[in-house]
Write a protein that holds these residues in place. Structure first.
Motif, PDB file in Angstrom:
ATOM      1  N   PHE A 119       0.834  -1.191   0.000  1.00  0.00           N
ATOM      2  CA  PHE A 119       0.000   0.000   0.000  1.00  0.00           C
ATOM      3  C   PHE A 119       0.874   1.247   0.000  1.00  0.00           C
ATOM      4  N   LYS A 120       0.589   2.164  -0.901  1.00  0.00           N
ATOM      5  CA  LYS A 120       1.347   3.409  -0.928  1.00  0.00           C
ATOM      6  C   LYS A 120       0.842   4.409   0.105  1.00  0.00           C
ATOM      7  N   ARG A 121      -0.415   4.239   0.522  1.00  0.00           N
ATOM      8  CA  ARG A 121      -0.989   5.101   1.530  1.00  0.00           C
ATOM      9  C   ARG A 121      -2.112   4.362   2.231  1.00  0.00           C
ATOM     10  N   MET A 122      -2.233   4.568   3.535  1.00  0.00           N
ATOM     11  CA  MET A 122      -3.321   3.998   4.310  1.00  0.00           C
ATOM     12  C   MET A 122      -4.022   5.118   5.064  1.00  0.00           C
ATOM     13  N   TYR A 123      -5.310   4.909   5.330  1.00  0.00           N
ATOM     14  CA  TYR A 123      -6.146   5.963   5.871  1.00  0.00           C
ATOM     15  C   TYR A 123      -7.076   5.445   6.960  1.00  0.00           C
ATOM     16  N   TRP A 124      -7.432   6.331   7.855  1.00  0.00           N
ATOM     17  CA  TRP A 124      -8.581   6.149   8.728  1.00  0.00           C
ATOM     18  C   TRP A 124      -9.635   7.177   8.345  1.00  0.00           C
ATOM     19  N   TYR A 125     -10.835   6.697   8.071  1.00  0.00           N
ATOM     20  CA  TYR A 125     -12.000   7.532   7.847  1.00  0.00           C
ATOM     21  C   TYR A 125     -13.004   7.279   8.969  1.00  0.00           C
ATOM     22  N   LYS A 143     -25.886  10.480   9.784  1.00  0.00           N
ATOM     23  CA  LYS A 143     -26.398  11.578   8.973  1.00  0.00           C
ATOM     24  C   LYS A 143     -25.313  12.526   8.463  1.00  0.00           C
ATOM     25  N   LYS A 144     -24.075  12.101   8.535  1.00  0.00           N
ATOM     26  CA  LYS A 144     -22.986  12.912   8.016  1.00  0.00           C
ATOM     27  C   LYS A 144     -22.191  12.132   6.972  1.00  0.00           C
ATOM     28  N   GLN A 145     -21.481  12.868   6.133  1.00  0.00           N
ATOM     29  CA  GLN A 145     -20.637  12.236   5.140  1.00  0.00           C
ATOM     30  C   GLN A 145     -19.384  11.654   5.784  1.00  0.00           C
ATOM     31  N   ARG A 146     -18.861  10.643   5.141  1.00  0.00           N
ATOM     32  CA  ARG A 146     -17.622  10.063   5.600  1.00  0.00           C
ATOM     33  C   ARG A 146     -16.491  11.086   5.458  1.00  0.00           C
ATOM     34  N   GLU A 147     -15.654  11.186   6.478  1.00  0.00           N
ATOM     35  CA  GLU A 147     -14.580  12.160   6.462  1.00  0.00           C
ATOM     36  C   GLU A 147     -13.240  11.505   6.755  1.00  0.00           C
ATOM     37  N   LEU A 148     -12.206  12.084   6.180  1.00  0.00           N
ATOM     38  CA  LEU A 148     -10.849  11.607   6.407  1.00  0.00           C
ATOM     39  C   LEU A 148     -10.370  12.065   7.771  1.00  0.00           C
ATOM     40  N   VAL A 149      -9.863  11.128   8.555  1.00  0.00           N
ATOM     41  CA  VAL A 149      -9.358  11.420   9.889  1.00  0.00           C
ATOM     42  C   VAL A 149      -7.844  11.558   9.884  1.00  0.00           C
ATOM     43  N   ALA A 150      -7.168  10.588   9.283  1.00  0.00           N
ATOM     44  CA  ALA A 150      -5.711  10.581   9.269  1.00  0.00           C
ATOM     45  C   ALA A 150      -5.217   9.652   8.181  1.00  0.00           C
ATOM     46  N   SER A 151      -3.986   9.849   7.760  1.00  0.00           N
ATOM     47  CA  SER A 151      -3.382   8.977   6.758  1.00  0.00           C
ATOM     48  C   SER A 151      -1.898   8.823   7.033  1.00  0.00           C
ATOM     49  N   ILE A 152      -1.334   7.779   6.450  1.00  0.00           N
ATOM     50  CA  ILE A 152       0.091   7.523   6.590  1.00  0.00           C
ATOM     51  C   ILE A 152       0.597   6.906   5.295  1.00  0.00           C
ATOM     52  N   THR A 153       1.741   7.393   4.808  1.00  0.00           N
ATOM     53  CA  THR A 153       2.294   6.919   3.549  1.00  0.00           C
ATOM     54  C   THR A 153       3.241   5.756   3.769  1.00  0.00           C
ATOM     55  N   LEU A 154       3.723   5.214   2.668  1.00  0.00           N
ATOM     56  CA  LEU A 154       4.688   4.128   2.725  1.00  0.00           C
ATOM     57  C   LEU A 154       5.930   4.538   3.504  1.00  0.00           C
ATOM     58  N   SER A 155       6.319   5.799   3.378  1.00  0.00           N
ATOM     59  CA  SER A 155       7.488   6.319   4.075  1.00  0.00           C
ATOM     60  C   SER A 155       7.149   6.895   5.444  1.00  0.00           C
ATOM     61  N   ARG A 156       5.929   6.663   5.910  1.00  0.00           N
ATOM     62  CA  ARG A 156       5.464   7.060   7.238  1.00  0.00           C
ATOM     63  C   ARG A 156       5.252   8.559   7.405  1.00  0.00           C
ATOM     64  N   VAL A 157       5.027   9.264   6.306  1.00  0.00           N
ATOM     65  CA  VAL A 157       4.575  10.637   6.398  1.00  0.00           C
ATOM     66  C   VAL A 157       3.107  10.626   6.795  1.00  0.00           C
ATOM     67  N   THR A 158       2.742  11.421   7.787  1.00  0.00           N
ATOM     68  CA  THR A 158       1.384  11.408   8.320  1.00  0.00           C
ATOM     69  C   THR A 158       0.648  12.699   8.037  1.00  0.00           C
ATOM     70  N   ASN A 159      -0.676  12.599   8.045  1.00  0.00           N
ATOM     71  CA  ASN A 159      -1.540  13.751   7.884  1.00  0.00           C
ATOM     72  C   ASN A 159      -2.755  13.558   8.777  1.00  0.00           C
ATOM     73  N   TYR A 160      -3.282  14.658   9.306  1.00  0.00           N
ATOM     74  CA  TYR A 160      -4.413  14.605  10.218  1.00  0.00           C
ATOM     75  C   TYR A 160      -5.441  15.660   9.876  1.00  0.00           C
ATOM     76  N   ALA A 161      -6.694  15.332  10.110  1.00  0.00           N
ATOM     77  CA  ALA A 161      -7.735  16.339  10.055  1.00  0.00           C
ATOM     78  C   ALA A 161      -7.521  17.338  11.186  1.00  0.00           C
ATOM     79  N   ASP A 162      -7.867  18.590  10.933  1.00  0.00           N
ATOM     80  CA  ASP A 162      -7.686  19.618  11.954  1.00  0.00           C
ATOM     81  C   ASP A 162      -8.406  19.268  13.256  1.00  0.00           C
ATOM     82  N   SER A 163      -9.542  18.597  13.134  1.00  0.00           N
ATOM     83  CA  SER A 163     -10.356  18.301  14.300  1.00  0.00           C
ATOM     84  C   SER A 163      -9.723  17.280  15.242  1.00  0.00           C
ATOM     85  N   VAL A 164      -8.747  16.513  14.753  1.00  0.00           N
ATOM     86  CA  VAL A 164      -8.137  15.471  15.582  1.00  0.00           C
ATOM     87  C   VAL A 164      -6.654  15.685  15.831  1.00  0.00           C
ATOM     88  N   ARG A 165      -6.060  16.617  15.122  1.00  0.00           N
ATOM     89  CA  ARG A 165      -4.625  16.849  15.276  1.00  0.00           C
ATOM     90  C   ARG A 165      -4.286  17.195  16.726  1.00  0.00           C
TER      91      ARG A 165
END
Length: 117
Positions: free
Chosen positions: A31-37, A42-64
């Motif tokens: 996997f080149k990238r993995m995610y938590w949604y 009654k709400k749309q699915r939203e991205l919570v966090a992700s991590i790349t193959l090289s372990r670069v991470t990203n977070y939604a502002d609401s959970v950072r």
């Protein structure tokens, strides 16, 4: 075919913690990238966090600052450590993975997280 299975959901009090785990049926180096949604009622699915193959991470502002995403290649798992949980963190949490070699994506069935206020 590739399967992803989430575990670790449950009921917690606001301010508490939970750790979610996504277990893959294949090596996660595929996997080149993995995610938590997540998806609240009654709400749309939203991205919570992700991590790349090289372990670069990203977070939604609401959970950072409260959530931490990580992975363990030896165990074929990805985890989400959730701290200082709030009521609006409630929802079904899904694991997703993007294929490295081919175009395509995989989804788990989800695990329920309920935070009582």
């Amino acid at each position: 075919q590739v399967q992803l299975v989430e575990s670790g959901g449950g009921l917690v009090q606001a301010g508490g913690s939970l750790t979610l785990t996504c277990t893959a049926s294949t090596a996660i180096v595929n996997f080149k990238r993995m995610y938590w949604y997540r998806q609240a009622p009654k709400k749309q699915r939203e991205l919570v966090a992700s991590i790349t193959l090289s372990r670069v991470t990203n977070y939604a502002d609401s959970v950072r600052g409260r959530f931490t995403i990580s992975k363990n290649s030896a165990e074929n798992t990805m985890s989400l450590q959730m701290d200082l949980l709030k009521s609006d963190d409630t929802g079904v949490y899904y694991c997703k993975a993007d294929a490295l070699l081919e175009a395509g994506e995989y989804w788990g069935q989800g695990t329920q997280v309920t935070v009582s206020s």
